[in-house]
Design a protein around this motif. Sequence first.
Motif, PDB file in Angstrom:
ATOM      1  N   GLN A  15      -0.025   6.765  -6.764  1.00 53.76           N
ATOM      2  CA  GLN A  15      -1.243   7.573  -6.873  1.00 53.76           C
ATOM      3  C   GLN A  15      -0.997   9.056  -6.605  1.00 53.76           C
ATOM      4  O   GLN A  15      -1.927   9.856  -6.658  1.00 53.76           O
ATOM      5  N   GLY A  16       0.229   9.413  -6.298  1.00 49.54           N
ATOM      6  CA  GLY A  16       0.519  10.805  -6.006  1.00 49.54           C
ATOM      7  C   GLY A  16       0.055  11.226  -4.631  1.00 49.54           C
ATOM      8  O   GLY A  16      -0.245  12.397  -4.403  1.00 49.54           O
ATOM      9  N   MET A  17       0.017  10.263  -3.693  1.00 47.13           N
ATOM     10  CA  MET A  17      -0.435  10.537  -2.329  1.00 47.13           C
ATOM     11  C   MET A  17       0.752  10.459  -1.371  1.00 47.13           C
ATOM     12  O   MET A  17       1.806   9.927  -1.689  1.00 47.13           O
ATOM     13  N   GLY A  18       0.542  10.967  -0.155  1.00 42.24           N
ATOM     14  CA  GLY A  18       1.629  11.005   0.814  1.00 42.24           C
ATOM     15  C   GLY A  18       1.922   9.656   1.425  1.00 42.24           C
ATOM     16  O   GLY A  18       1.029   8.855   1.672  1.00 42.24           O
ATOM     17  N   THR A  19       3.200   9.388   1.641  1.00 42.05           N
ATOM     18  CA  THR A  19       3.615   8.171   2.332  1.00 42.05           C
ATOM     19  C   THR A  19       4.908   8.437   3.075  1.00 42.05           C
ATOM     20  O   THR A  19       5.803   9.092   2.559  1.00 42.05           O
ATOM     21  N   GLY A  20       5.015   7.958   4.290  1.00 38.36           N
ATOM     22  CA  GLY A  20       6.218   8.222   5.080  1.00 38.36           C
ATOM     23  C   GLY A  20       7.348   7.249   4.840  1.00 38.36           C
ATOM     24  O   GLY A  20       8.465   7.456   5.323  1.00 38.36           O
ATOM     25  N   ASN A  29       1.141  15.541  -9.284  1.00 33.16           N
ATOM     26  CA  ASN A  29       2.042  14.709  -8.491  1.00 33.16           C
ATOM     27  C   ASN A  29       2.416  13.432  -9.227  1.00 33.16           C
ATOM     28  O   ASN A  29       3.580  13.000  -9.214  1.00 33.16           O
ATOM     29  N   ILE A  30       1.425  12.815  -9.847  1.00 34.01           N
ATOM     30  CA  ILE A  30       1.681  11.581 -10.604  1.00 34.01           C
ATOM     31  C   ILE A  30       2.623  11.862 -11.768  1.00 34.01           C
ATOM     32  O   ILE A  30       3.561  11.102 -12.028  1.00 34.01           O
ATOM     33  N   GLN A  88       0.826  -1.213   0.000  1.00 31.75           N
ATOM     34  CA  GLN A  88       0.000   0.000   0.000  1.00 31.75           C
ATOM     35  C   GLN A  88       0.861   1.265   0.000  1.00 31.75           C
ATOM     36  O   GLN A  88       0.450   2.295  -0.539  1.00 31.75           O
ATOM     37  N   THR A  89       2.045   1.178   0.565  1.00 32.17           N
ATOM     38  CA  THR A  89       2.975   2.307   0.469  1.00 32.17           C
ATOM     39  C   THR A  89       3.334   2.564  -0.989  1.00 32.17           C
ATOM     40  O   THR A  89       3.344   3.713  -1.453  1.00 32.17           O
ATOM     41  N   ILE A  90       3.606   1.498  -1.725  1.00 30.13           N
ATOM     42  CA  ILE A  90       3.904   1.622  -3.154  1.00 30.13           C
ATOM     43  C   ILE A  90       2.705   2.204  -3.893  1.00 30.13           C
ATOM     44  O   ILE A  90       2.842   3.118  -4.722  1.00 30.13           O
ATOM     45  N   ASN A 102      -6.627  17.619  -9.615  1.00 25.70           N
ATOM     46  CA  ASN A 102      -5.620  18.386 -10.355  1.00 25.70           C
ATOM     47  C   ASN A 102      -4.260  18.286  -9.676  1.00 25.70           C
ATOM     48  O   ASN A 102      -3.233  18.086 -10.338  1.00 25.70           O
ATOM     49  N   ILE A 103      -4.244  18.428  -8.363  1.00 24.19           N
ATOM     50  CA  ILE A 103      -2.991  18.297  -7.615  1.00 24.19           C
ATOM     51  C   ILE A 103      -2.426  16.893  -7.787  1.00 24.19           C
ATOM     52  O   ILE A 103      -1.229  16.703  -8.022  1.00 24.19           O
TER      53      ILE A 103
END
Length: 684
Positions: A156-161, A452-453, A149-151, A447-448
């Motif tokens: 998806q252009g979402m945040g991951t630590g 990011n993607i 899920q981190t991958i 749009n953001i």
Amino acid sequence: MMKVQNQIRLLATGLLFMSASFAAPGDKTPKKSSDKKYIDKANMDVSVKPGDNFYEYVNGSWLKNNPIPASKTRWGSFDELREESLKRLKTLLDEASTSSNRDRKTQMIGDFYSSGMDSLAIEKKGFIPVKQVLEKLNTISTVQDIIEQTIDLRLQGMGTGLLGVSVQPDRKNVTRYIPSIGQSGTSLPDRDYYLKDDARSIKIREAYTVYMQTLFALIGEDKATATTSAAAVLKIETAFAKAQYSRVELRDPYKTYNKFAVSGLNPLTPNINWASVLNELKVKGADSIIVSNPSFMKTMNEMLNTISINEWKSYMRWHVLRNAAGSLSSSFVNATFEFNKALSGQKEQTPRWQRMSGLIDGSLGELAGQLYVEKYFKQEAKDYMLNLVNNMQSTFAERIKRLDWMSDETKAKALEKLNAFTKKIAFPDKWKTYDGVVISKDDYFENIRSCNIWQYDQMVNRMGKPVDKTEWGMTPPTINAYYNPSNNEIVFPAGILQFPFFDFGADDAVNYGGIAAVIGHEMTHGFDDQGRQFAADGNLKDWWTKTDADKFKVKADEVVKQYDALTVLDTVHVNGRLTLGENLADLGGLSIAYEAFSKTEQFKKGKKIDGFTPQQRFFMGWAQVWRANTLSETEQNLIKTDPHSPGIHRANAPLTNIDEWYKAFKVKKGDKMFKPKELRTKVW
């Protein structure tokens, strides 16, 4: 600042943009201004002796008369410029969003801006844009699920630590790209905020905990659950912080260059099959990988075994929320601002139009940048700048040849590197087209995410291709500059070619104390404590004799000692080791600029302007660049995180090492800034 990963060195991190004094669009020649005061006595405090506090002498009245606006954390020359630049961008974005005859470029930035300004639509959606992602995270039941899920979040252009993988030029073979893994995992600005128990660190952690609890509550968690979730995040991030290198350690390009075969990294992190992970992250064809901090990777692997799945789920939910919060409804935005207030002291939120203008500059900057250059930039400024860069380069070469502490062997290599500089001025020769980015007028969050993607895909798709040395690390409107050691390039965006750095109407003294010193600053970065470790071709390799390297280190340590002794807020000391590169660049840039200025007609004639000699106006031009009022909370944060010294010390400290400043202002023993000649450090 230089992040080792992208190896970009900024002149003044995060401090940007004011109004230009170039010829108006349509004019063919730049015009001299007859009434503008480039050194304005109204800004000075002549009750202060220049030898006691030169910064206050030049800027004292300005500082008293220009308090920090409630929506800012600081207010100074850079901030005035930034304000004006954002207004220019707003004009362009307003035109693009309302025009009936739009090309793809104006459609994209216009619709992006419209979507960001439609606060009612954003408010109506609440946290719906991330709801499905958060629900999927709740299905995690194994360590492998965490990795997968981190991958997925990254794609998806979402945040991951976790898994801070990027694709960058190989520092020891800059013709090829290589995947790199940086230390990651934390949210606060510096690891010390997790590890220290001084009053400010405790206050920040408490505010951070409240922030997390608030966001968890906004997605439906009850008070007890939100409290437990926040505690889990803080526990995990504190463990990561303990494993991270300090900011000073991260400045060592050798310490952070640890090359592994892809398969050879698996024993360090048995929970992660790196060949599989890289393939899923779309990093294709890699046989090796650079790890900045191997011990961090080992700790991360151990944490995957010892921390409960529920705690990891809270951690991953948090990083999605933290990264998305500014793009969700006002409850999320306001909670984020409340936390940022604790960090920065800012009183009011930045106006929405400024946030949107800045976001688009960061997301589609080379589309907006094309319009910016067309409307606000003059070719004469680029021509002037190129000539000035060449003059500074030849002056620097003369100084290298005269060095009394460096052997001829090392001098030859230094000159080779200096002469190999690539010079990028104003704007790219080749613009990014953002093919594949989809922008609509009615979906701000998407749009953001689309941007990011695109940015991620552009980065990973570099693998197997020649390194693209035409890329820029800043957009044209940016009021900043940088040196990139892997490209051995100095870069000056269009935005910085404005007063107080540069003005066609200004006398040479002001322009040399401003933009020429900036040029010299970036050139010197190629020879500071980090940059000197990279050769003319951009590769990380040693080109110094041991004797010369040892002599340089002695001089650098003198600079560290000088800045370590400086304070802000009465008792908070500058970190001379963290700021060493920037301090060396300030000292070198100002020294080179002064020598270049000494070749001008103004210098030779020595005619006073408004009662000041050319030599005095040069140093005053330098000092006014750094004037700024800064909130105490922001100042304390910058001392921990910023590799630049505070403005007052950027203005004053280099001067104490320059003999010509003492002569220009008759600084003598007994003056507070006086330093005996034998204690003045000269490097470049």
